[in-house]
Enzyme design. Structure first.
Site, PDB file in Angstrom:
ATOM      1  N   ARG A 142      21.914  86.579 -20.409  1.00 32.21           N
ATOM      2  CA  ARG A 142      21.385  85.553 -21.311  1.00 32.21           C
ATOM      3  C   ARG A 142      22.459  84.887 -22.163  1.00 32.21           C
ATOM      4  O   ARG A 142      22.194  83.903 -22.853  1.00 32.21           O
ATOM      5  CB  ARG A 142      20.335  86.172 -22.243  1.00 32.21           C
ATOM      6  CG  ARG A 142      19.162  86.766 -21.518  1.00 32.21           C
ATOM      7  CD  ARG A 142      18.198  87.376 -22.513  1.00 32.21           C
ATOM      8  NE  ARG A 142      17.558  86.352 -23.309  1.00 32.21           N
ATOM      9  CZ  ARG A 142      16.456  85.706 -22.970  1.00 32.21           C
ATOM     10  NH1 ARG A 142      15.864  85.979 -21.830  1.00 32.21           N
ATOM     11  NH2 ARG A 142      15.955  84.780 -23.750  1.00 32.21           N
ATOM     12  N   LYS A 187      24.911  75.245  -6.551  1.00 34.33           N
ATOM     13  CA  LYS A 187      25.254  76.667  -6.448  1.00 34.33           C
ATOM     14  C   LYS A 187      26.767  76.846  -6.425  1.00 34.33           C
ATOM     15  O   LYS A 187      27.317  77.665  -7.145  1.00 34.33           O
ATOM     16  CB  LYS A 187      24.636  77.216  -5.151  1.00 34.33           C
ATOM     17  CG  LYS A 187      24.330  78.658  -5.175  1.00 34.33           C
ATOM     18  CD  LYS A 187      22.895  78.940  -5.567  1.00 34.33           C
ATOM     19  CE  LYS A 187      22.571  78.377  -6.913  1.00 34.33           C
ATOM     20  NZ  LYS A 187      21.226  78.482  -7.316  1.00 34.33           N
TER      21      LYS A 187
HETATM   22  O1  M6R Z   1      14.429  79.757 -15.515  1.00 36.32           O
HETATM   23  P1  M6R Z   1      14.370  78.387 -14.890  1.00 36.32           P
HETATM   24  O2  M6R Z   1      14.051  78.437 -13.438  1.00 36.32           O
HETATM   25  O3  M6R Z   1      13.463  77.458 -15.633  1.00 36.32           O
HETATM   26  O4  M6R Z   1      15.839  77.818 -15.013  1.00 36.32           O
HETATM   27  C1  M6R Z   1      16.129  76.521 -14.598  1.00 36.32           C
HETATM   28  C2  M6R Z   1      17.604  76.319 -14.422  1.00 36.32           C
HETATM   29  O5  M6R Z   1      18.281  76.597 -15.626  1.00 36.32           O
HETATM   30  C3  M6R Z   1      18.176  77.193 -13.307  1.00 36.32           C
HETATM   31  O6  M6R Z   1      17.557  76.945 -12.094  1.00 36.32           O
HETATM   32  C4  M6R Z   1      19.698  76.938 -13.156  1.00 36.32           C
HETATM   33  O7  M6R Z   1      19.907  75.653 -12.694  1.00 36.32           O
HETATM   34  C5  M6R Z   1      20.315  77.992 -12.247  1.00 36.32           C
HETATM   35  N1  M6R Z   1      21.403  78.599 -12.921  1.00 36.32           N
HETATM   36  C6  M6R Z   1      20.866  77.459 -10.987  1.00 36.32           C
HETATM   37  O8  M6R Z   1      21.409  78.452 -10.195  1.00 36.32           O
END
Ligand code: M6R
Length: 605
Positions: free
Chosen positions: A27, A482
Site C-alpha cells: 500500500r 504492465k
Molecule cells: O484496485 P483497482 O483495480 O481499482 O486499481 C486500479 C488501478 O490502480 C490498477 O489497476 C493499476 O493500474 C495497476 N497497478 C496496474 O497494474
C-alpha cells in the site's frame, strides 16, 4: 495508499505490528513507523522500507502490548523520517497514524499555529494530532468525534491516547479500515492480509464510526456517541494468498495463480451451462437497457475497453468506457435505464468509488466487479460480482485482471441471452469455452521460457510499443502499462492502424514492437502493419494463436498462445505480455512487486 495496523493484547506489540506492516507494504513503502504503549509511548520510524524500520526496532526493542503502525505513500511532505508516521501532538495527548488526505489541513494548521501549536512535519496528518490535542476534553471518544467534525477529506486514523493506556482508538471516512477480533487480543488494519495470521473474524468499519478497542472488547460509536452493535463477519481468505510460497516475487506467484483465479471466479456463475448472477438487474432492463458505462482506473480501465469490444458485438448495446477520475467530474449523461459497471481489484480506489456514488445519485443501476471482499465499492453497489482471485499483493495486477476478464465474458453472454441474441444452446457452448480457459491459461504459461529470453533484449531498451487491432488493442494498452509500471521502460500501446498518424515517426532501427494479432478478421491488416514497422527497422515480437501460418516470415520472434473463441482470446494473450513485463523487470534488477512511486490501492484522488 498507506497501510495502518493496530494491536491490543498480551503479546509484545512491536513484532505483530511489523508483521502486519509487511503484509500491507504493497500500500506504500516510502517510510514506516510504529508507536508502542508500554511504560509511556515509544515511537520508532524510518525512511524507506519495513526492513529499515525493523533494524531500528530491534535496536530500541520497545516493550508494551499495545500499539499502532503505518507504512506510508507520501502525499504531503517528502518521504523522509520526520514526515513518517506516527505523529505525536505537542502536548503528548495523542500519537496517531493516518491514511488519506485532509483537504482543509492548511486552514486548520494556520489556526492551530495561532493558538501556539508547533508543527514538526509537513504532513496533513500532524494537523489531526494537534487538533485532537487542542480539542481534548478528557474523553477520548467525544474528542475524536469533535475532531472528525472539523476535518474535510478522507481518513482512516488509528491512535493512542494519553490516559487510555490499554486501548487503541480509530475513525474513518472514505479510507478503508477493518477491526480484527481475536481471543484476548484485537486488531486494526487497512486491509485483511495484515491480520490473516491471527484471525479471520472482522468488523468492517463504516464511514463516520468511531472505534475503541481493548484486548477483550470492541466498541463502535456513531457520530452522536451512541454505541452500535458490532457485526462480525468471517473472511474466507487463505493465508497463502499473502505469502510468496516459494516464488521470488508475488507477481510471479500471482501470474501462475491465474488458472485458479479464473476457475474460482467463473465456477459460481455457471451452473449446468446456465449463467446465474448473484443479483438481479431491474426488470425494466429486459426492454429498456439503454447504455452501459464501464468506469475504472488503470488496468481495470483496460477491462472496460475490452468489455466495450465484447459487449457491443455480442449484446448490441452501446458501451461507454471512462477513466474514473474523468467520469466523476465530467457531468455524464446517465439515468435509470443505464447500467454502470465499476471494476476494481481493491474495491477502494477513490476515483472509482466517487464515480459509483455519482452514478447512484443520477439514478443508474450500479454493479461492480471487485476482488476484495466487503470492500467499499462492493458494499455500495446495487449488485456485485466478486472475482475470487484471492489477495493480490504485487502492485502490478495480473490474476485480478484475468479474473475480471472472465466476469466480462459471463456478463456479456448473460446480457446477450436476456436480449434474445444468444440461445440456450449457444450459452451452453460459450460457457463451456469459458470453463476451458483455466486449462488453456496453464498452457499459455508455457511461454515463460521464451519471454524470459526475449526480456534480456527488451531490458536494454528505453522504449517499446505494443500494437494490435480489435479486441487485441486493449490488451496492448495493458501490456504496455504492465511493462512500463514495473520496468520503467517507456511504452505505448496503440491501435495498429493508428500508428501512421504520428507514432510511426518514433520507430527506428532496433525499436521493439510487440504485435498482438489474434483476430482472424483483422489478421491481414496486422500483417501489413507489422511489415510497415519492420521496413523501418523495428524488431517485432508477434503474439498469435497457435496454428497461425506464415507469421515467422514477417516477425522476428513469435509467441504462440492457445486458441479459443475470439471473445475469450484476451485471457490467453495477456499471459505473454505479463511475463514479458515480469522477466524484463527481473532482468533489470528492479523490485518487481514494489515499483517506485506506486502503491497497490489508490485511496486518494
Ligand atoms: O484496485 P483497482 O483495480 O481499482 O486499481 C486500479 C488501478 O490502480 C490498477 O489497476 C493499476 O493500474 C495497476 N497497478 C496496474 O497494474
Amino acid at each position: 495508499m498507506c497501510g495502518i495496523v493496530g494491536f491490543v493484547g498480551e503479546e509484545k506489540a512491536a513484532p505483530i505490528l511489523i508483521e502486519g506492516l509487511r503484509r500491507l507494504e504493497y500500500r506504500g513503502y516510502d517510510s514506516a513507523g510504529i508507536a508502542v504503549n508500554g511504560d509511556g509511548v515509544t515511537v520508532v520510524k524510518e525512511k524507506g522500507r519495513i526492513d529499515n524500520l525493523q533494524g531500528r526496532v530491534d535496536e530500541i526493542n520497545p516493550q508494551g502490548t499495545i500499539g499502532i503502525g503505518h507504512t506510508r505513500w507520501a502525499t504531503h511532505g517528502a518521504p523522509d523520517q520526520i514526515n513518517a508516521h506516527p505523529h505525536r501532538s505537542m502536548n503528548g495527548i495523542v500519537t496517531l497514524v493516518h491514511n488519506g488526505i485532509i483537504e482543509n489541513y492548511m486552514e486548520l494548521k494556520n489556526d492551530l499555529i495561532e493558538k501556539g501549536y508547533k508543527f514538526k512535519s509537513q504532513t496533513d496528518t500532524e494537523v489531526i494530532a494537534q487538533l485532537y490535542d487542542f480539542l481534548f476534553d478528557g474523553d477520548a471518544i467525544t474528542t475524536l468525534i469533535k475532531t472528525a467534525e472539523k476535518l474535510e477529506g478522507s481518513y482512516a486514523v488509528a491512535m493512542l491516547v494519553k490516559g487510555y493506556d490499554d486501548k487503541v482508538f480509530a475513525m474513518k471516512k472514505d479510507s478503508p479500515m477493518i477491526v480484527g477480533k481475536g481471543d484476548g487480543e484485537n486488531y486494526l488494519a487497512s486491509d485483511i492480509p495484515a491480520i490473516l495470521p491471527y484471525t479471520r473474524d472482522c468488523y468492517i468499519v463504516n464511514d463516520g464510526e468511531f472505534i475503541e478497542i481493548s484486548k477483550n472488547d470492541i466498541k463502535i460509536f456513531d457520530k452522536d456517541g451512541n454505541e452500535k452493535e458490532v457485526e462480525i463477519k468471517t473472511i474466507n481468505l487463505s493465508i497463502d494468498a499473502a505469502e510468496k510460497s516459494g516464488y521470488d516475487y508475488f507477481m510471479a506467484k500471482e501470474i501462475y495463480e491465474q488458472p485458479k483465479a479464473v476457475m474460482n471466479t467463473v465456477f459460481p456463475l455457471i451452473k449446468d451451462g446456465e449463467i446465474q448472477l448473484p443479483f438481479e438487474f431491474p426488470e425494466s432492463f429486459k426492454k429498456n437497457l439503454n447504455r452501459i458505462y464501464v468506469v475504472a482506473c488503470g488496468s481495470a480501465y483496460h477491462i472496460g475497453i475490452t468489455a466495450k469490444y465484447i459487449i457491443e458485438d455480442m449484446v448490441r448495446i452501446p458501451v461507454m468506457v471512462d477513466i474514473a477520475s474523468e467520469f466523476r467530474y465530467r457531468n455524464p449523461i446517465i439515468g435509470k435505464d443505464d447500467l454502470c459497471i465499476f471494476v476494481s481489484q481493491s474495491g477502494e480506489t477513490a476515483d472509482t468509488l466517487a464515480s459509483l456514488r455519482e452514478a447512484k445519485v443520477r439514478g443508474a443501476f450500479t454493479m461492480s466487479i471487485v476482488n476484495v471482499p466487503f470492500s467499499t465499492i462492493a458494499r455500495e453497489s446495487d449488485g456485485v460480482i466478486y472475482t475470487n482471485a484471492g489477495a493480490e499483493i504485487a502492485v502490478a495486477t495480473t490474476k485480478a485482471f484475468s479474473a475480471q476478464l472472465s466476469v466480462i465474458y459471463v456478463l456479456s453472454a448473460y446480457l446477450a441471452h436476456e436480449k434474445g441474441l444468444m440461445s440456450d444452446d449457444e450459452i451452453k457452448v460459450f460457457t463451456s469455452e469459458i470453463l476451458k480457459l483455466p486449462e488453456k491459461i496453464k498452457t499459455a504459461l508455457d511461454c515463460d521460457k521464451i519471454t524470459e529470453e526475449l526480456s534480456k533484449h527488451i531490458a536494454t531498451k528505453e522504449n517499446m510499443f505494443f500494437i494490435g487491432r480489435g479486441i487485441d488493442y486493449p490488451l496492448c494498452l495493458e501490456g504496455s502499462l504492465k511493462l512500463k509500471e514495473i520496468s520503467y521502460i517507456h511504452c505505448e500501446g496503440y491501435g495498429a492502424g493508428e500508428l501512421k498518424h504520428g507514432t510511426i515517426s518514433l520507430i527506428e532501427p532496433g525499436t521493439v514492437i510487440a504485435a498482438v494479432a489474434t483476430d482472424d478478421a483483422l489478421y491481414g491488416k496486422m500483417v501489413s502493419n507489422i511489415k510497415e514497422v519492420h521496413a523501418r527497422g523495428a524488431y517485432v515480437i508477434a503474439v498469435v494463436k497457435e496454428g497461425t501460418e506464415g507469421i515467422e516470415d514477417v516477425a522476428d520472434e513469435v509467441i504462440f498462445v492457445p486458441k479459443s473463441s475470439k471473445y475469450l482470446m484476451p485471457s490467453l494473450t495477456v499471459i505473454p505480455l505479463q511475463l514479458l513485463a515480469y522477466h524484463t523487470t527481473v532482468e533489470k534488477g528492479l523490485d518487481v512487486d514494489k515499483p517506485r512511486n506506486l502503491a497497490k490501492s489508490v485511496t486518494v484522488e
